[in-house]
Structures are given as C-alpha cells and as structure tokens.
Design an enzyme around this catalytic site. Structure first.
Site, PDB file in Angstrom:
ATOM      1  CG  HIS A 124       0.543  -9.031  24.573  1.00  0.00           C
ATOM      2  ND1 HIS A 124      -0.202  -8.532  23.538  1.00  0.00           N
ATOM      3  CD2 HIS A 124       1.835  -8.716  24.283  1.00  0.00           C
ATOM      4  CE1 HIS A 124       0.587  -7.934  22.660  1.00  0.00           C
ATOM      5  NE2 HIS A 124       1.826  -8.037  23.079  1.00  0.00           N
ATOM      6  CB  CYS A 161       5.178  -9.247  22.978  1.00  0.00           C
ATOM      7  SG  CYS A 161       5.485  -7.888  24.117  1.00  0.00           S
TER       8      CYS A 161
END
Length: 291
Positions: free
Chosen positions: A246, A261
């Site tokens: 992301h 992430c």
C-alpha cells in the site's frame, strides 16, 4: 528565520512510526476468548499478555467495497512528499557543512556500492565520493552523509532493468510479485519478463518483519483506512494476514521499517494496483537492513 533546507531536515529526522497500519476491519474473533486480538481494545487484567495489537496480525474481513469507494481515487500526496531529501544530523545543516565527517547508518553498504575501502568509517575520500553520487542523483542536502535515501537510490539503480539477475525470485508462467528485503525493491514478473518495476519500497522493521515465503493476494481495497491507527492505506492489496502492499503519505526511505506492510509511493502503489489481481502470487525473501 529557519531556511527551507533546515526545516526539511527537521521534519525528516522524525522516522515514521505508523508505516504499516494494517487492517481496517478485524476478522471475526475466534471462539476461544484467550486467543483474541482486537484493535482498540486496551490492555487490562482480563488480557494480561496483550501489550500491542498490531494490525499486521489481523486479516481484514473480506467484503465488497461499495461502488462509491471504487470510483473515488485516493487523494494525491503533497508536493515534495517523495523528494530525495536525505536524513542528516541537524547541526550539519545548521552550520552549512559542505562535507560531513560523520559515519552514516548505511556507511558500509554505501562504501561497498561505490567500491571504496569498506571499513564502516567516514573518511574525506568517502565523503567526496558519496557527495558526488548525491549531486548526480539530486539528493539533498548533498553533504556526503551515508543515509537511507542515498542507500535506497543505490539499490534501485542496482536492480536496473533485470532485477532478478540473481535468480532469487522464482520464475513462473503466472504473475509473481517479488519482494526483495535485502535491497528494499519490489517488482512483478511473468516468466522472465518484468511487467512492473522495480521500485523502491519499505518493508517491516525487525520486530514486525514482512513475512517471508509464498503468499497470495486475497483482498484489495483502493481506499483502505486502518482501524488501529486511523491512517489511510491507499491501494491496499493484502497478501498475508494484515500485511499488504500500500501507499504511504510520507517518505519510504527511513532507517526504521514499517509495521510489516510493503510501503510504496502513491504513484507506484497506483501502478501496482493496475497490475496485480486477487489470486496473484507474492514471494518475499531476504532481510531488511537496519531496524
């Protein structure tokens, strides 16, 4: 009056701590209450072991985003967000140091890349060579400090047009998103053809590492927001628990890694969104340098 460069350096000395906010919607709690990890539930005597509930441990509840969510593109980042501004000691900027004598956090790696004597100690020759590289790459301030922006730029250049020259990412007939923790770069290949990237990224820090091995993209949400931190996660593509590709609205070139992430710039995350689909494979290997 504080100069623009000094102000930028002040801002960039603060490492991002909310870099992998994770899942906005927690999966249904398991039947056994002793195994629950619930965002926004504070620690207490009834959960004596619960010190933290990082979203990376919680898979988001898979649901179909509304048409409105799908139609609206995430807002653009502020101008200059992804500029190549190096993290440097504040006093070096304040005193307008031309060539630093300080040893940077990526000193050995930068020396190795520039084919200098690898001793992990800054020398006049080191500073001159690093400064020349920074000037050529338009990295500011170009004072020869071996910081994360300079190191990341070197890794991206090394990846070049053939990021899988070392054959560390398995070649398959289908799409594979390759996540190289060693060089902090990611790309997508189908067979031997690179169909996206390579691009710079930021993976998980030592205590919240991006999990290695094979994974599968299982849920995508263009306008995702973390429940735990309330932080936007544009173009989120989840591949393992609460870990996802992301975008972040801040620099991805920091000494401290994400919360698990794979962080990308907004432009790179948007481009990757157009390449990957649910069911595509992700392969992660290596070890992120630093913390």
């Amino acid at each position: 009056m504080i100069s623009t460069r000094t102000a930028a350096a002040v801002l960039l000395t603060v490492a991002s701590l909310l870099s992998c906010p994770g899942a906005a919607r927690a999966a249904p709690a398991p039947p056994d209450p002793w195994t629950r990890l619930v965002p926004r539930v504070p620690p207490g005597w009834y959960l004596p072991w619960q010190i933290d509930t990082p979203d990376q441990l919680l898979a988001p509840r898979v649901y179909e985003p509304t048409a409105a969510e799908d139609a609206v593109e995430p807002p653009d980042a502020a101008a200059g967000t992804y500029a190549l501004v190096e993290y440097v000691p504040l006093e070096e900027v304040a005193t307008r140091t031309a060539c630093t004598k300080r040893t940077g956090p990526y000193q050995r790696a930068v020396e190795r890349w520039l084919k200098l004597k690898v001793d992990g100690k800054q020398s006049a020759a080191d500073c001159k060579a690093v400064r020349a590289f920074q000037q050529a790459q338009k990295i500011q301030p170009a004072i020869g400090f071996a910081g994360p922006v300079t190191w990341a730029r070197m890794q991206l250049i090394s990846a070049g047009k053939n990021p899988n020259a070392g054959k560390k990412c398995p070649v398959r007939t289908y799409r594979v998103a390759c996540v190289d923790l060693d060089r902090q770069v990611t790309w997508v290949q189908k067979g031997t053809k690179v169909v996206f990237g390579p691009v710079s990224m930021r993976s998980g820090r030592a205590v919240h590492p991006t999990r290695k091995g094979w994974h599968t993209v299982y849920w995508r949400h263009k306008n995702h927001v973390s429940t735990l931190y309330g932080t936007p996660m544009p173009y989120a593509q989840f591949f393992d628990g609460g870990q996802a590709f992301h975008a972040v609205y801040g620099s991805i070139h920091t000494v401290i890694g994400s919360m698990g992430c794979v962080n990308l710039t907004l432009g790179d995350a948007r481009a990757l969104w157009g390449v990957l689909k649910n069911g595509d494979k992700v392969y992660v290997w290596g070890h992120r340098p630093g913390t």
